[in-house]
Design a protein around this motif. Sequence first.
Motif, short mmCIF file in Angstrom:
data_model
loop_
_atom_site.label_atom_id
_atom_site.label_comp_id
_atom_site.label_asym_id
_atom_site.label_seq_id
_atom_site.Cartn_x
_atom_site.Cartn_y
_atom_site.Cartn_z
N SER A 346 3.71 -56.92 3.57
CA SER A 346 2.42 -57.44 4.04
C SER A 346 2.42 -58.96 3.98
CB SER A 346 1.28 -56.90 3.17
OG SER A 346 0.05 -57.50 3.55
N ILE A 347 2.00 -59.60 5.05
CA ILE A 347 1.87 -61.06 5.09
C ILE A 347 0.44 -61.49 4.79
CG2 ILE A 347 3.75 -61.24 6.75
CD1 ILE A 347 1.60 -61.71 8.95
N PHE A 348 -0.40 -60.50 4.42
CA PHE A 348 -1.83 -60.78 4.26
C PHE A 348 -2.24 -60.90 2.79
CE2 PHE A 348 -1.21 -58.43 8.22
CZ PHE A 348 -1.69 -59.36 9.13
N GLY A 349 -1.32 -61.23 1.93
CA GLY A 349 -1.64 -61.43 0.53
C GLY A 349 -2.09 -60.16 -0.13
N ALA A 350 -3.18 -60.28 -0.89
CA ALA A 350 -3.66 -59.13 -1.67
C ALA A 350 -4.54 -58.20 -0.85
CB ALA A 350 -4.44 -59.62 -2.89
N ALA A 351 -4.79 -58.52 0.39
CA ALA A 351 -5.64 -57.66 1.22
C ALA A 351 -5.02 -56.27 1.35
CB ALA A 351 -5.82 -58.28 2.61
N PRO A 352 -5.79 -55.23 1.00
CA PRO A 352 -5.22 -53.87 1.09
C PRO A 352 -4.99 -53.46 2.54
CG PRO A 352 -7.56 -53.77 0.60
CD PRO A 352 -7.18 -55.22 0.56
N LEU A 353 -3.86 -52.84 2.79
CA LEU A 353 -3.53 -52.35 4.12
C LEU A 353 -3.43 -50.82 4.08
CD1 LEU A 353 -0.73 -54.80 5.32
CD2 LEU A 353 -3.18 -54.94 5.72
N ALA A 354 -4.21 -50.17 4.92
CA ALA A 354 -4.13 -48.72 5.03
C ALA A 354 -3.07 -48.35 6.05
CB ALA A 354 -5.48 -48.13 5.43
N ALA A 355 -2.17 -47.43 5.70
CA ALA A 355 -1.15 -47.00 6.64
C ALA A 355 -1.79 -46.26 7.80
CB ALA A 355 -0.14 -46.10 5.93
N ASN A 356 -1.20 -46.36 8.98
CA ASN A 356 -1.73 -45.67 10.16
C ASN A 356 -1.75 -44.17 9.92
OD1 ASN A 356 0.25 -48.01 11.88
ND2 ASN A 356 -1.97 -48.14 11.75
N LYS A 357 -2.74 -43.53 10.50
CA LYS A 357 -2.92 -42.08 10.31
C LYS A 357 -3.39 -41.47 11.63
CE LYS A 357 -6.16 -41.07 7.48
NZ LYS A 357 -6.80 -40.95 6.14
N LEU A 358 -2.75 -40.39 12.02
CA LEU A 358 -3.14 -39.67 13.22
C LEU A 358 -3.83 -38.38 12.80
CD1 LEU A 358 -2.86 -39.55 16.37
CD2 LEU A 358 -0.78 -38.23 15.99
N VAL A 359 -5.06 -38.18 13.27
CA VAL A 359 -5.85 -36.99 12.93
C VAL A 359 -6.07 -36.19 14.21
CG1 VAL A 359 -8.00 -36.12 11.94
CG2 VAL A 359 -6.99 -38.25 11.06
N ILE A 360 -5.54 -34.98 14.22
CA ILE A 360 -5.68 -34.09 15.38
C ILE A 360 -6.57 -32.92 14.96
CG2 ILE A 360 -4.46 -32.66 17.07
CD1 ILE A 360 -1.93 -34.34 16.41
N THR A 361 -7.77 -32.87 15.51
CA THR A 361 -8.72 -31.82 15.16
C THR A 361 -8.71 -30.74 16.23
OG1 THR A 361 -10.13 -33.47 14.06
CG2 THR A 361 -11.12 -31.33 14.54
N LEU A 362 -8.51 -29.49 15.80
CA LEU A 362 -8.47 -28.36 16.72
C LEU A 362 -9.83 -27.68 16.82
CD1 LEU A 362 -5.11 -26.75 15.50
CD2 LEU A 362 -5.44 -28.60 17.13
N GLN A 363 -10.54 -27.60 15.70
CA GLN A 363 -11.89 -27.03 15.69
C GLN A 363 -12.62 -27.57 14.47
OE1 GLN A 363 -11.11 -22.75 15.62
NE2 GLN A 363 -11.10 -22.71 13.42
N PRO A 364 -13.95 -27.67 14.52
CA PRO A 364 -14.83 -27.15 15.58
C PRO A 364 -14.84 -28.01 16.85
CG PRO A 364 -16.12 -28.27 13.92
CD PRO A 364 -14.71 -28.25 13.41
N ASP A 365 -14.47 -29.28 16.75
CA ASP A 365 -14.43 -30.15 17.93
C ASP A 365 -13.00 -30.61 18.16
OD1 ASP A 365 -17.30 -30.16 18.33
OD2 ASP A 365 -17.41 -31.50 16.59
N GLU A 366 -12.56 -30.57 19.41
CA GLU A 366 -11.21 -31.01 19.74
C GLU A 366 -11.20 -32.54 19.86
OE1 GLU A 366 -9.68 -27.13 22.23
OE2 GLU A 366 -10.69 -28.74 23.30
N ASN A 367 -10.32 -33.16 19.07
CA ASN A 367 -10.33 -34.61 19.04
C ASN A 367 -8.98 -35.12 18.54
OD1 ASN A 367 -12.01 -37.10 19.31
ND2 ASN A 367 -11.47 -37.34 17.15
N ILE A 368 -8.59 -36.31 18.99
CA ILE A 368 -7.41 -36.99 18.47
C ILE A 368 -7.85 -38.40 18.07
CG2 ILE A 368 -5.09 -37.86 18.99
CD1 ILE A 368 -4.84 -35.64 21.07
N ARG A 369 -7.58 -38.75 16.81
CA ARG A 369 -8.02 -40.06 16.30
C ARG A 369 -6.86 -40.75 15.61
NH1 ARG A 369 -11.65 -38.43 13.12
NH2 ARG A 369 -10.82 -38.87 11.05
#
Length: 476
Positions: A346-369
């Motif tokens: 990280s080049i951003f010092g102490a700033a916390p960085l969240a790792a990328n995350k892919l969320v694929i919802t099948l139900q109740p609503d179909e969604n990709i985030r």
Amino acid sequence: MSACTHLLLFGATGDLARRMLLPSLFALDTEGLLPQCLRIIATARSAHDDASFQALAADTLPEAADPQARSRFLARLSYVALDASDQQGFAALAEAVPDRGNLAIFLSTAPALFGATIAGLASAGLAGPGARLALEKPLGDSLAASRTINDAVAAAYPEDRTFRIDHYLGKETVQNLMGFRFANTLFEPLWNAAHIAHVQISIGETVGLEGRGDYYDGMGALRDMVQNHMLQLVALLAMEPPARLDPASVRDEKVKVLRSLRPIDAASVEACSVRGQYTAGAIDGVAVPGYTADLGRASDTETFVALKAYVDNWRWKGVPFYLRTGKRAPERLSEIIVQFRAVPHSIFGAAPLAANKLVITLQPDENIRLSMMAKAPGLDQDGLKLRELPLDIGLPNAFAESRRRIAYERLLLDLIEGRQTLFVRRDEVEAQWQWIDAIRAGWAARGMAARPHSAGTWGPSAAIALTERDDVTWHD
């Protein structure tokens, strides 16, 4: 394969037919997707004639449906009463199928009747070269039982005319996994152990037994949900790109994944699995009884299971796949989490960085985030401030012009038209059962009882510990 002219529907008065099959066939007919000549011959033990079954079928259709469309669909239906254990009755069934060279058969019956039903179909001339057979789960309760059923099927219907159903494969978002992975250069180069830290798959049901106590108590969560739906999701997520989008190529790659699953045996079962059973609790603020009260007797059947699985190949070496499923969960949910690794520096010092995350919802609503880091607005006098932001692809909104379909619509249409890609091949089923049987043998060897947990929760505390030992938290 050509489109069939006759569809033979076993178990036509059952719950699956009323809730899913008849409404799905009606929807296909309404859109002009069924062959005009298609006749649907329904059969079950119940005493009906054509008119009384058509009245029963009419009650399963949407009240707002066009009357002309309803009448056209109901006119396709006829009924033949049949006790599958009585071989003599199949002759009358065969008489109702004048074109046996273009026949699809949908078998939704108890597994104990599979053998007798297939033998009866064959003896009545309904297993010829133009007949294809679809089988609804469960296909046995173990590898040995599955092989017995598959042997009986293979004696009458070869593999290229056998359609084993896993209705999860008919869901739009599940099918979209291949499109998402193999049609986008953005993700496929990152879809491996070098860039993905772990994968989670959660399937939760808020309901209890719903009148299926005897069936469910004989199966449990591991065999009812993991053996089929969850392992098929693992296979689609982990498979290599198939050479072509045809049944053989796709299923060849899926079975390679299933055969690469690291066995969970007596030596590893306590570290890699959790069994649970719900007790009394609350769902959405409403009190619900425990499993044994629902069932009406004592039982050690698991209603919740959590697993840590590994796919031992080059692409996925060392990446844990965390699976959990249960009844009386806090929400109805089917969701896949692909957790990417953090940036190496990280080049951003102490700033916390969240790792990328892919969320694929099948139900109740179909969604990709997809969650990613972005700069927060401001002058940044104290340094660059970052915030995690979601990029949402709401599939119902993105494809607003398309009607959301029942999974069985696609599967029934593929059966009628003879496409096998979304159906499960025998070697897939048996690879799944081999992995599941080893877990159950490990449970027995270690005497692992189902741990109690309150209804309305995601299993016993051991399920939380299963991931937290690896510094991973379930996505809730």
